[in-house]
Design an enzyme around this catalytic site. Structure first.
Site, short mmCIF file in Angstrom:
data_model
loop_
_atom_site.label_atom_id
_atom_site.label_comp_id
_atom_site.label_asym_id
_atom_site.label_seq_id
_atom_site.Cartn_x
_atom_site.Cartn_y
_atom_site.Cartn_z
CB THR A 149 -0.90 0.02 1.25
OG1 THR A 149 -1.72 -1.15 1.24
CG2 THR A 149 -1.79 1.25 1.28
CD GLU B 107 1.56 -1.93 4.54
OE1 GLU B 107 1.11 -1.10 3.74
OE2 GLU B 107 2.31 -1.63 5.49
#
Length: 226
Positions: A35, A110
């Site tokens: 991201t 993540e």
């Protein structure tokens, strides 16, 4: 560095990451995608070779929307056996390739996706390199009811936690951004924060740093390994 120049570096390193992983791509391969603004340029470059792999697992709704906009299949992590690689940016990187991530609030997902990949590649422009982590506020994702209790514990560790108002993670939680810490031992601090009841995850990637760092500079993309 102007924003235009910095953006050009992000484009450059995103494209270089796709060149690097191109040799890994097969028809049944699944790629992990992170991201952020640098990762967005990686996604745009990845779209040009989307015929070479099966699809991706994404760390955020924002990235998923961008990927789907390019016609790239997005899978749930639970439905995937293996990720050949995970590619993501960072907010800060030290000389040991340890990171602060989470400016976009997606660091928990993540970390999960990075842990499932055969290789973790971090892509940054040179402005993200620092001798010591901590100038960028360290994001800590917390269960909402525990936010104040966690903040008090963080103060005890020497940090100044500030609630990120109006922000809810994709997991339905809140973020404390911890200011004022010079992080000389990222591994110890990462563990200490994770041990606070109510903390979901923090943005330090010290225990499991990337294996490869690609750094965009005005003279080209540099490569560093652990």
């Amino acid at each position: 560095m102007t924003s235009a120049n910095q953006d050009a570096l992000k484009v450059q390193v995103g494209q270089q990451a796709v060149k690097y992983i191109d040799k890994l791509l097969t028809k049944d391969a699944v790629v992990g995608v992170g991201t952020g603004s640098t990762t967005n340029h990686f996604i745009d470059a990845l779209a040009r070779v989307k015929h070479k792999f099966d699809g991706v697992v994404s760390s955020s709704e924002a990235s998923s929307q961008r990927l789907q906009g390019h016609g790239i299949q997005v899978f749930e992590l639970n439905d995937v056996n293996e990720l050949i690689v995970y590619v993501d940016g960072a907010d800060e990187v030290n000389n040991q390739l340890q990171l602060i991530k989470g400016g976009g609030g997606a660091h928990t997902r993540e970390k999960i996706i990075a842990s499932c990949a055969k290789e973790f590649i971090c892509i940054v422009d040179q402005s993200k390199l620092v001798p010591c982590l901590g100038e960028f506020p360290l994001p800590v994702e917390v269960i909402p009811m525990a936010r104040s209790a966690v903040a008090r514990r963080i103060v005890g560790l020497g940090g100044k936690p500030i609630y990120r108002p109006g922000f809810v993670t994709d997991n339905g939680n809140q973020i404390l951004d911890v200011h004022g810490m010079q992080i000389d031992d990222p591994v110890s601090l990462e563990r200490a924060l994770n041990n606070i009841v109510g903390v979901v995850s923090n943005g330090l990637f010290g225990i499991s740093p990337p294996s490869l760092l690609l750094i965009a500079t005005p003279t080209g993309v540099e490569t560093r390994r652990v």
